[in-house]
Design a protein around this motif. Structure first.
Motif, PDB file in Angstrom:
ATOM      1  N   ASN A  33       0.801  -1.218   0.000  1.00  0.00           N
ATOM      2  CA  ASN A  33       0.000   0.000   0.000  1.00  0.00           C
ATOM      3  C   ASN A  33       0.839   1.276   0.000  1.00  0.00           C
ATOM      4  O   ASN A  33       0.286   2.366   0.077  1.00  0.00           O
ATOM      5  N   HIS A  34       2.142   1.131  -0.040  1.00  0.00           N
ATOM      6  CA  HIS A  34       3.023   2.303  -0.015  1.00  0.00           C
ATOM      7  C   HIS A  34       2.806   3.121  -1.285  1.00  0.00           C
ATOM      8  O   HIS A  34       2.664   2.577  -2.381  1.00  0.00           O
ATOM      9  N   TRP A  35       2.798   4.417  -1.138  1.00  0.00           N
ATOM     10  CA  TRP A  35       2.502   5.298  -2.269  1.00  0.00           C
ATOM     11  C   TRP A  35       3.541   5.236  -3.385  1.00  0.00           C
ATOM     12  O   TRP A  35       3.253   5.594  -4.525  1.00  0.00           O
ATOM     13  N   MET A  36       4.739   4.758  -3.105  1.00  0.00           N
ATOM     14  CA  MET A  36       5.784   4.682  -4.129  1.00  0.00           C
ATOM     15  C   MET A  36       5.778   3.347  -4.877  1.00  0.00           C
ATOM     16  O   MET A  36       6.512   3.180  -5.843  1.00  0.00           O
ATOM     17  N   VAL A  37       4.987   2.389  -4.419  1.00  0.00           N
ATOM     18  CA  VAL A  37       5.003   1.044  -4.994  1.00  0.00           C
ATOM     19  C   VAL A  37       3.884   0.917  -6.025  1.00  0.00           C
ATOM     20  O   VAL A  37       2.750   1.326  -5.787  1.00  0.00           O
ATOM     21  N   ASP A  38       4.228   0.341  -7.175  1.00  0.00           N
ATOM     22  CA  ASP A  38       3.230   0.087  -8.216  1.00  0.00           C
ATOM     23  C   ASP A  38       2.188  -0.894  -7.699  1.00  0.00           C
ATOM     24  O   ASP A  38       2.500  -1.785  -6.889  1.00  0.00           O
ATOM     25  N   VAL A 110      18.541   4.035   1.303  1.00  0.00           N
ATOM     26  CA  VAL A 110      18.449   2.615   0.962  1.00  0.00           C
ATOM     27  C   VAL A 110      16.991   2.143   1.008  1.00  0.00           C
ATOM     28  O   VAL A 110      16.569   1.333   0.174  1.00  0.00           O
ATOM     29  N   SER A 111      16.213   2.657   1.946  1.00  0.00           N
ATOM     30  CA  SER A 111      14.809   2.248   2.070  1.00  0.00           C
ATOM     31  C   SER A 111      14.018   2.547   0.807  1.00  0.00           C
ATOM     32  O   SER A 111      13.207   1.724   0.365  1.00  0.00           O
ATOM     33  N   ILE A 112      14.252   3.706   0.207  1.00  0.00           N
ATOM     34  CA  ILE A 112      13.545   4.066  -1.022  1.00  0.00           C
ATOM     35  C   ILE A 112      13.879   3.067  -2.138  1.00  0.00           C
ATOM     36  O   ILE A 112      13.004   2.649  -2.891  1.00  0.00           O
ATOM     37  N   VAL A 113      15.134   2.663  -2.212  1.00  0.00           N
ATOM     38  CA  VAL A 113      15.540   1.674  -3.213  1.00  0.00           C
ATOM     39  C   VAL A 113      14.846   0.344  -2.948  1.00  0.00           C
ATOM     40  O   VAL A 113      14.313  -0.288  -3.867  1.00  0.00           O
ATOM     41  N   LEU A 114      14.839  -0.096  -1.688  1.00  0.00           N
ATOM     42  CA  LEU A 114      14.204  -1.373  -1.339  1.00  0.00           C
ATOM     43  C   LEU A 114      12.704  -1.343  -1.602  1.00  0.00           C
ATOM     44  O   LEU A 114      12.142  -2.324  -2.110  1.00  0.00           O
ATOM     45  N   ILE A 115      12.066  -0.253  -1.260  1.00  0.00           N
ATOM     46  CA  ILE A 115      10.612  -0.158  -1.413  1.00  0.00           C
ATOM     47  C   ILE A 115      10.211  -0.185  -2.887  1.00  0.00           C
ATOM     48  O   ILE A 115       9.209  -0.793  -3.254  1.00  0.00           O
ATOM     49  N   THR A 116      11.007   0.443  -3.740  1.00  0.00           N
ATOM     50  CA  THR A 116      10.611   0.598  -5.144  1.00  0.00           C
ATOM     51  C   THR A 116      11.319  -0.352  -6.108  1.00  0.00           C
ATOM     52  O   THR A 116      11.072  -0.280  -7.315  1.00  0.00           O
ATOM     53  N   GLN A 117      12.153  -1.240  -5.625  1.00  0.00           N
ATOM     54  CA  GLN A 117      12.976  -2.047  -6.528  1.00  0.00           C
ATOM     55  C   GLN A 117      12.188  -2.948  -7.468  1.00  0.00           C
ATOM     56  O   GLN A 117      12.661  -3.281  -8.558  1.00  0.00           O
ATOM     57  N   LEU A 118      10.994  -3.371  -7.092  1.00  0.00           N
ATOM     58  CA  LEU A 118      10.223  -4.272  -7.948  1.00  0.00           C
ATOM     59  C   LEU A 118       9.210  -3.544  -8.827  1.00  0.00           C
ATOM     60  O   LEU A 118       8.418  -4.189  -9.520  1.00  0.00           O
ATOM     61  N   ASN A 119       9.230  -2.216  -8.819  1.00  0.00           N
ATOM     62  CA  ASN A 119       8.337  -1.456  -9.686  1.00  0.00           C
ATOM     63  C   ASN A 119       8.661  -1.733 -11.145  1.00  0.00           C
ATOM     64  O   ASN A 119       9.787  -2.124 -11.489  1.00  0.00           O
ATOM     65  N   SER A 120       7.703  -1.485 -12.017  1.00  0.00           N
ATOM     66  CA  SER A 120       7.890  -1.771 -13.447  1.00  0.00           C
ATOM     67  C   SER A 120       9.006  -0.935 -14.067  1.00  0.00           C
ATOM     68  O   SER A 120       9.646  -1.368 -15.032  1.00  0.00           O
ATOM     69  N   ASP A 121       9.277   0.242 -13.514  1.00  0.00           N
ATOM     70  CA  ASP A 121      10.335   1.093 -14.068  1.00  0.00           C
ATOM     71  C   ASP A 121      11.714   0.762 -13.489  1.00  0.00           C
ATOM     72  O   ASP A 121      12.683   1.451 -13.764  1.00  0.00           O
ATOM     73  N   GLY A 122      11.798  -0.267 -12.678  1.00  0.00           N
ATOM     74  CA  GLY A 122      13.072  -0.669 -12.085  1.00  0.00           C
ATOM     75  C   GLY A 122      13.352  -0.033 -10.741  1.00  0.00           C
ATOM     76  O   GLY A 122      14.357  -0.311 -10.112  1.00  0.00           O
ATOM     77  N   GLY A 123      12.490   0.831 -10.299  1.00  0.00           N
ATOM     78  CA  GLY A 123      12.647   1.447  -8.985  1.00  0.00           C
ATOM     79  C   GLY A 123      13.512   2.694  -9.023  1.00  0.00           C
ATOM     80  O   GLY A 123      14.090   3.046 -10.054  1.00  0.00           O
ATOM     81  N   MET A 124      13.587   3.321  -7.892  1.00  0.00           N
ATOM     82  CA  MET A 124      14.378   4.550  -7.773  1.00  0.00           C
ATOM     83  C   MET A 124      15.829   4.203  -7.498  1.00  0.00           C
ATOM     84  O   MET A 124      16.119   3.263  -6.769  1.00  0.00           O
ATOM     85  N   PRO A 125      16.748   4.974  -8.066  1.00  0.00           N
ATOM     86  CA  PRO A 125      18.175   4.721  -7.815  1.00  0.00           C
ATOM     87  C   PRO A 125      18.568   5.182  -6.410  1.00  0.00           C
ATOM     88  O   PRO A 125      17.872   5.989  -5.792  1.00  0.00           O
ATOM     89  N   LEU A 126      19.685   4.676  -5.954  1.00  0.00           N
ATOM     90  CA  LEU A 126      20.224   5.090  -4.665  1.00  0.00           C
ATOM     91  C   LEU A 126      20.704   6.534  -4.785  1.00  0.00           C
ATOM     92  O   LEU A 126      21.508   6.857  -5.662  1.00  0.00           O
ATOM     93  N   ARG A 127      20.177   7.403  -3.937  1.00  0.00           N
ATOM     94  CA  ARG A 127      20.583   8.807  -3.942  1.00  0.00           C
ATOM     95  C   ARG A 127      20.306   9.409  -2.575  1.00  0.00           C
ATOM     96  O   ARG A 127      19.529   8.890  -1.790  1.00  0.00           O
ATOM     97  N   TYR A 128      20.967  10.511  -2.331  1.00  0.00           N
ATOM     98  CA  TYR A 128      20.808  11.210  -1.058  1.00  0.00           C
ATOM     99  C   TYR A 128      19.403  11.769  -0.958  1.00  0.00           C
ATOM    100  O   TYR A 128      18.924  12.459  -1.860  1.00  0.00           O
TER     101      TYR A 128
END
Length: 165
Positions: A33-38, A110-128
């Protein structure tokens, strides 16, 4: 430590652990249900375990920082202001606070990467992940560490001068 402080410390650790246990293991729907997850994406147990394990050092060092702060407040309550141990306690509190802020900043990224890694666009890259509060707290923690260091050095110099007089 007084009973009230012990209860607060236990409550802090309990709340932190229960939040991350819930997100990682007992209520995985937080990930769905996270807003960043497809929609329809399901986080794997491995991803959720990495998320949990990644946050544990932050929680542990934060608890140690709280203990250091309580120790410092207890020394001040006893009237031990200009004491070598008080200076060391201030320095330890500042150092632990810096570590907590650095770990928190790393895990936010790192959490943003983990949360979005399985999205169709490949997720968000690691960044500050910019948070002005973290920057302010980092500066404050460095100042606290520096004050403790200067206080310790001043007390040592004072003790050496008293030996010669």
């Amino acid at each position: 430590l007084g009973d009230v402080y012990k209860r607060q410390l236990i409550y802090y650790v309990y709340e932190s652990l229960s939040r991350f246990v819930s997100r990682s293991f007992t209520h995985p729907e937080w990930w769905y249900n996270h807003w960043m997850v497809d929609e329809g994406v399901k986080a794997t147990l491995t991803t959720r375990t990495i998320y949990f394990a990644g946050w544990m050092p932050t929680i542990i060092v934060s608890a140690l920082s709280t203990i250091a702060g309580l120790y410092l407040l207890n020394r001040v309550r006893k009237g031990l202001f200009f004491d070598l141990r008080t200076g060391m306690a201030i320095q330890v509190l500042g150092a632990l606070s810096v570590i907590v802020i650095v770990l928190d900043t790393i895990m936010e990224s790192v959490s943003i990467v983990l949360i979005t890694q399985l999205n169709s666009d490949g997720g968000m890259p690691l960044r500050y992940q910019y948070d002005p509060t973290d920057i302010k707290m980092l500066i404050l923690s460095v100042v606290i560490f520096t004050i403790g260091w200067l206080m310790r050095e001043a007390i040592i110099i004072d003790q050496e001068h008293k030996k010669f007089v």
